[in-house]
Motif scaffolding. Structure first.
Motif, mmCIF file in Angstrom:
data_model
loop_
_atom_site.group_PDB
_atom_site.id
_atom_site.type_symbol
_atom_site.label_atom_id
_atom_site.label_comp_id
_atom_site.label_asym_id
_atom_site.label_seq_id
_atom_site.Cartn_x
_atom_site.Cartn_y
_atom_site.Cartn_z
ATOM 1 N N GLU A 61 4.215 0.251 2.087
ATOM 2 C CA GLU A 61 4.253 -0.700 3.165
ATOM 3 C C GLU A 61 3.763 -2.166 2.822
ATOM 4 O O GLU A 61 2.800 -2.176 2.034
ATOM 5 C CB GLU A 61 3.630 -0.198 4.354
ATOM 6 N N ALA A 62 4.325 -3.220 3.077
ATOM 7 C CA ALA A 62 3.662 -4.544 2.849
ATOM 8 C C ALA A 62 3.975 -5.427 3.954
ATOM 9 O O ALA A 62 4.965 -5.316 4.607
ATOM 10 C CB ALA A 62 4.120 -5.000 1.460
ATOM 11 N N LYS A 112 0.780 -1.211 0.049
ATOM 12 C CA LYS A 112 0.007 -0.117 -0.014
ATOM 13 C C LYS A 112 0.784 1.320 -0.204
ATOM 14 O O LYS A 112 1.921 1.292 0.768
ATOM 15 C CB LYS A 112 -1.010 -0.023 1.251
ATOM 16 N N VAL A 113 0.511 2.222 -0.679
ATOM 17 C CA VAL A 113 1.113 3.346 -0.726
ATOM 18 C C VAL A 113 0.567 4.358 0.342
ATOM 19 O O VAL A 113 -0.723 4.540 0.358
ATOM 20 C CB VAL A 113 0.919 4.221 -2.036
ATOM 21 N N LEU A 114 1.429 4.742 1.361
ATOM 22 C CA LEU A 114 1.235 5.758 2.527
ATOM 23 C C LEU A 114 1.000 7.018 2.365
ATOM 24 O O LEU A 114 0.391 7.654 2.428
ATOM 25 C CB LEU A 114 1.935 5.077 3.709
ATOM 26 N N GLU A 115 2.289 7.333 1.752
ATOM 27 C CA GLU A 115 2.585 8.757 1.421
ATOM 28 C C GLU A 115 3.335 9.020 0.004
ATOM 29 O O GLU A 115 3.909 8.053 -0.435
ATOM 30 C CB GLU A 115 3.676 9.171 2.520
ATOM 31 N N THR A 116 2.987 10.331 -0.571
ATOM 32 C CA THR A 116 3.612 10.640 -1.691
ATOM 33 C C THR A 116 4.569 12.023 -1.345
ATOM 34 O O THR A 116 3.782 12.772 -1.077
ATOM 35 C CB THR A 116 2.693 10.918 -2.756
ATOM 36 N N GLN A 136 10.886 3.620 1.254
ATOM 37 C CA GLN A 136 10.853 4.673 0.505
ATOM 38 C C GLN A 136 10.989 4.173 -1.175
ATOM 39 O O GLN A 136 12.073 3.814 -1.442
ATOM 40 C CB GLN A 136 12.035 5.854 0.684
ATOM 41 N N ARG A 137 9.842 4.205 -1.966
ATOM 42 C CA ARG A 137 10.129 4.002 -3.351
ATOM 43 C C ARG A 137 10.460 5.173 -4.144
ATOM 44 O O ARG A 137 9.530 5.909 -4.198
ATOM 45 C CB ARG A 137 8.726 3.233 -3.585
ATOM 46 N N GLN A 138 11.372 4.759 -5.082
ATOM 47 C CA GLN A 138 11.827 5.829 -5.803
ATOM 48 C C GLN A 138 10.535 6.039 -6.890
ATOM 49 O O GLN A 138 10.123 5.150 -7.498
ATOM 50 C CB GLN A 138 12.881 5.211 -6.856
#
Ligand SMILES: Cc1cc2nc3c(=O)[nH]c(=O)nc-3n(C[C@H](O)[C@H](O)[C@H](O)COP(=O)(O)OP(=O)(O)OC[C@H]3O[C@@H](n4cnc5c(N)ncnc54)[C@H](O)[C@@H]3O)c2cc1C
Lengths: 318, 256
Positions: free
Chosen positions: B168-169, A181-185, B157-159
Motif C-alpha cells: 500500500e502507498a 509498505k508491505v502489509l501481507e505476504t 497485489q504485487r507479484q
C-alpha cells in the motif's frame, strides 16, 4: 575491482540467482553484498561460502525492500566506492536498480546474460529479440556501473572464504518512497521441486485445451518423472494456472536437464525462458510450430492422445 | 482522479525486430500501441470511472511525431495526450526515457496516479516505472496484478517469485501493472471517430526543460552478434506409438 551484489533471500537462504551473481563476481574481484531484511545473520553464511566478504544489512522497516536497498546503497557508495553493482533481474532487484540509477544518475543495463571485465572497463552481454541476438554494451562514465542479470546466466558454486562479516546499516531516509509498505505476504503452495531448480520441467500451453486438463496431463506427467510443472503465459493470462508457473521473458528462466513442452507454440518470449535447457521435448499438433526448431525430440501429435499413453507407459514401468 | 498512463508506440511485434547500423532499433513503418500498455489504459479508465470524475492523460515518447498508437489509446477513452518527439532522443536509454516521461507527468499537472506496464514488449528494460517514481519523489507500487484505490491510497497485489504481497502507498504514486490485470476494451467506432480530434500536445526536450547533458547516453554498444542457434533434433509424426519414443528418450537420459 570491487563488486557489490544486491542479495535477495527466500526464508533464510539466499536465492539461487543471488548466488549465481556472487559466484561470477568472485571471478572478477572482491565481492560485498547489500541485503535488505532482518535476518542477515542467517543469510550471511551461505553468501560467505560463495565468496562474499562483507554483508551490509539494511532493515527496511516494513517498506518495499528494493526501495530501501537503493536508498541505503546511495548512502554508502561514496565511502565504499564499488566499481560495479549487480542485481538479479527480479522484482525487488529491478526496484532497487531503477531507484539507484536515478540517485546516482547512472545508466543501467538489464537482461544481462553475460559479464566481462577488461582492466577498468565493464561490458554486459544482453539478449534481445527474445534471445536471438546478443548485444555487448560497455559502460561509460563514472563508476559504479549498474547491471541486472537474468537468472541462470551463471552457475552458482560454493568456494569462498568461510564467513562474511555482517555490517548493520541504519534504515535510510527514502522520503515518500518509503511510504510503500508491505502489509501481507502470500506464498503459493507447491508440490514437488521448485520450477527454477527442477531437473525436469513439464509445461503446458494453450494446446492443452482447457484449465481442467492441466492436472491430468501436465501435473500428472511432471509428478511421474519427478519434475516441476510450468506454463506458457497464454494459460497464465487465461487464469488456468497461477503466474508463479510462467516460464519465459516475463516469467521464470529454467535450465533443466529435460524440458517438455505440451501444446506450446514456441513464441520467442516463451523460448527465452527455456532455450537453455539441456534437452527439449515438444508435443504439438502443428508440425510448423516454432517450438520444433529447438526440440531435440519433436512429436507432431495431439497432446490428448500422446500424453495419456505416455503416462500409462511410465506408470507401467514403475 | 487524474491518471497519467505511459504508452509506448512500437513496431509490430509480430514482425521480427532489426537493428540499424548504429545499433538502434529499426522503427520504420507504422508504430502500434504496445499491447502491454493497453492494460494500463484500461485500468486508468476504470479507476477514473469508479472515482466519478477526472480524466486520463497519455504520455508517450516516439520519433517523427508518431501518433498512431496514441490514437488507439485515445479511442479507448483517454482524454488527451502529451507526445515527446525529438531527434536528440534517438537511442535514449531507460534513465533518459524516465527523465522525459517524469517531466511529462509534471507538465500534465494535478496527477494523482501514474500507470505503466511492467516493461515494454520491444525493449523490456523493466526499470522505467521505479525510475520515474524516484525522479518525481513518489512511492512506486510495482508489478501489480490487482489495484484498488481507497481515499488517498493505492493498495495492490504485487507479484513476487513465490506468490504475491499486499502493498500500500499514499497517492500520488506510480503503479506498474502486469499484463492480464484487466481486460482491455476494444475501441468503439464512436471512440475511433472522437479520438481524431482529441488534443495531442507535441513537445521537445527543450520544451520540457531538459538539457542536452541530462539526456546524454553513457553506454556504448561494442558488439552485436547472432546467438548460436539451437539445432533441432528428430521430429516424428504420431502414429499412435510416438509415446514410446518419448519413453526411450527419457530412458536414454537416465531420468526415469
Ligand atoms: C511483453 C511480452 C512478454 C511475454 N512474456 C511471455 C512469457 O514470459 N512466457 C510466455 O510463455 N509467453 C510470453 N509472452 C506471450 C507469447 O508471445 C505467446 O503469446 C505465448 O507464449 C503463447 O502461449 P502458447 O504457446 O501456450 O499459446 P499459442 O501460441 O496459442 O500456442 C498453442 C499451441 O498449441 C498447439 N495445439 C493446439 N491444440 C493442440 C493439441 N490438441 N495437441 C497438441 N498441440 C496443440 C497449437 O498448434 C499451438 O502451437 C509474452 C508476450 C509479450 C508481448
Amino acid at each position: 575491482m570491487k563488486i557489490w551484489v544486491y542479495a535477495e533471500s527466500e526464508g533464510d537462504a539466499p536465492t539461487t540467482a543471488t548466488l549465481e551473481l556472487v559466484t561470477k563476481a568472485r571471478e572478477l574481484g572482491t565481492v560485498e553484498a547489500i541485503y535488505v531484511g532482518d535476518n542477515a545473520a542467517a543469510v550471511a553464511p551461505a553468501l560467505g561460502a560463495h565468496g562474499v566478504a562483507k554483508v551490509f544489512a539494511v532493515d527496511a522497516g516494513g517498506s518495499l525492500a528494493g526501495v530501501m536497498g537503493a536508498a541505503a546503497m546511495a548512502g554508502l557508495v561514496e565511502a565504499e566506492a564499488p566499481d560495479l553493482i549487480l542485481f538479479a533481474q527480479s522484482y525487488d532487484g529491478r526496484d532497487a536498480l531503477a531507484r539507484l540509477s536515478v540517485k546516482l544518475d547512472r545508466t543501467v543495463l538489464t537482461n544481462g546474460v553475460g559479464l566481462s571485465v577488461e582492466g577498468d572497463s565493464i561490458t554486459v552481454r544482453s539478449a534481445i529479440f527474445g534471445g536471438n541476438t546478443l548485444v555487448d554494451t560497455k559502460f561509460e562514465g563514472a563508476k559504479p556501473a549498474l547491471a541486472a542479470i537474468r537468472p541462470k546466466s551463471f552457475v552458482a558454486e560454493a568456494g569462498g572464504e568461510a564467513a562474511a562479516e555482517v555490517v548493520n546499516v541504519d534504515t535510510p531516509d527514502a522520503g515518500r518512497a518509503a511510504e510503500a509498505k508491505v502489509l501481507e505476504t502470500h506464498v503459493e503452495e507447491r508440490e514437488g521441486p521448485k520450477l527454477e531448480e527442477a531437473t525436469i520441467v513439464v509445461s503446458g500451453g494453450r494446446g492443452i485445451g482447457a484449465a481442467e486438463n492441466y492436472e491430468p496431463l501436465v501435473e500428472e506427467l511432471a509428478k511421474l518423472i519427478g519434475g516441476a510443472s510450468g506454463a506458457s503465459r497464454a494459460i497464465v493470462d487465461a487464469g488456468w494456472v497461477p503466474y508463479s508457473k510462467q516460464v519465459g521473458q516475463t516469467g521464470k528462466t529454467v535450465k533443466p536437464k529435460v524440458y517438455v513442452a505440451l501444446g506450446i507454440s514456441g513464441a520467442t518470449q516463451h523460448m527465452v525462458g527455456m532455450k537453455g535447457s539441456d534437452n527439449i521435448i515438444a508435443i504439438n499438433k502443428d508440425g510448423e510450430a516454432p517450438i520444433f526448431s529447438v526440440a531435440d525430440l519433436g512429436i507432431v501429435g495431439d497432446v490428448h492422445k500422446v500424453v495419456p499413453k505416455l503416462i500409462e507407459a511410465l506408470k507401467a514401468r514403475k | 482522479m487524474n491518471v497519467v498512463v505511459c504508452v509506448k508506440q512500437i513496431p509490430d511485434p509480430a514482425v521480427p525486430g532489426e537493428l540499424n547500423s548504429d545499433h538502434t532499433l529499426k522503427r520504420e513503418g507504422k508504430l502500434i500501441l504496445d499491447e502491454s500498455d493497453s492494460y494500463g489504459v484500461e485500468m486508468a479508465l476504470q479507476l477514473v470511472d469508479k472515482a466519478g470524475g477526472g480524466e486520463v492523460t497519455l504520455i508517450s515518447m516516439a520519433p517523427n511525431g508518431e501518433v498512431s498508437g496514441l490514437r488507439t489509446a485515445l479511442a479507448m477513452g483517454a482524454a488527451k495526450a502529451i507526445l515527446v518527439s525529438d531527434d536528440a532522443l534517438a537511442g535514449a536509454d531507460s534513465l533518459t526515457t524516465a527523465k522525459v516521461l517524469a517531466k511529462c507527468v509534471e507538465r500534465a499537472e494535478g496527477t494523482d496516479l501514474v500507470l505503466t506496464a511492467t516493461e515494454s514488449t520491444d525493449g523490456y528494460t523493466g526499470t522505467i516505472p521505479a525510475q520515474m517514481a524516484e525522479l518525481l519523489g513518489w512511492p512506486s507500487l510495482t508489478f501489480a496484478k490487482e489495484v484498488h484505490l481507497e481515499g488517498g491510497t493505492a493498495k495492490i497485489q504485487r507479484q513476487t517469485e513465490a506468490g504475491y504481497d499486499v502493498v500500500e502507498a499514499s497517492l500520488p504514486a506510480v503503479v506498474s501493472v502486469t499484463a492480464g490485470v484487466v481486460e482491455p476494451r476494444y475501441p468503439s467506432f464512436k471512440g475511433i471517430m472522437a479520438a481524431k480530434s482529441k488534443p495531442v500536445d507535441q513537445v521537445t526536450t527543450a520544451d520540457l526543460g531538459l538539457s542536452a547533458e541530462a539526456i546524454a547516453p553513457n553506454q556504448t554498444i561494442v558488439n552485436v552478434a547472432a546467438a548460436p542457434p539451437r539445432e533441432a533434433g528428430e521430429k516424428i509424426e504420431d502414429d499412435g506409438t510416438a509415446f514410446e519414443k518419448v519413453v526411450e528418450f527419457l530412458d536414454g537420459l537416465k531420468v526415469i
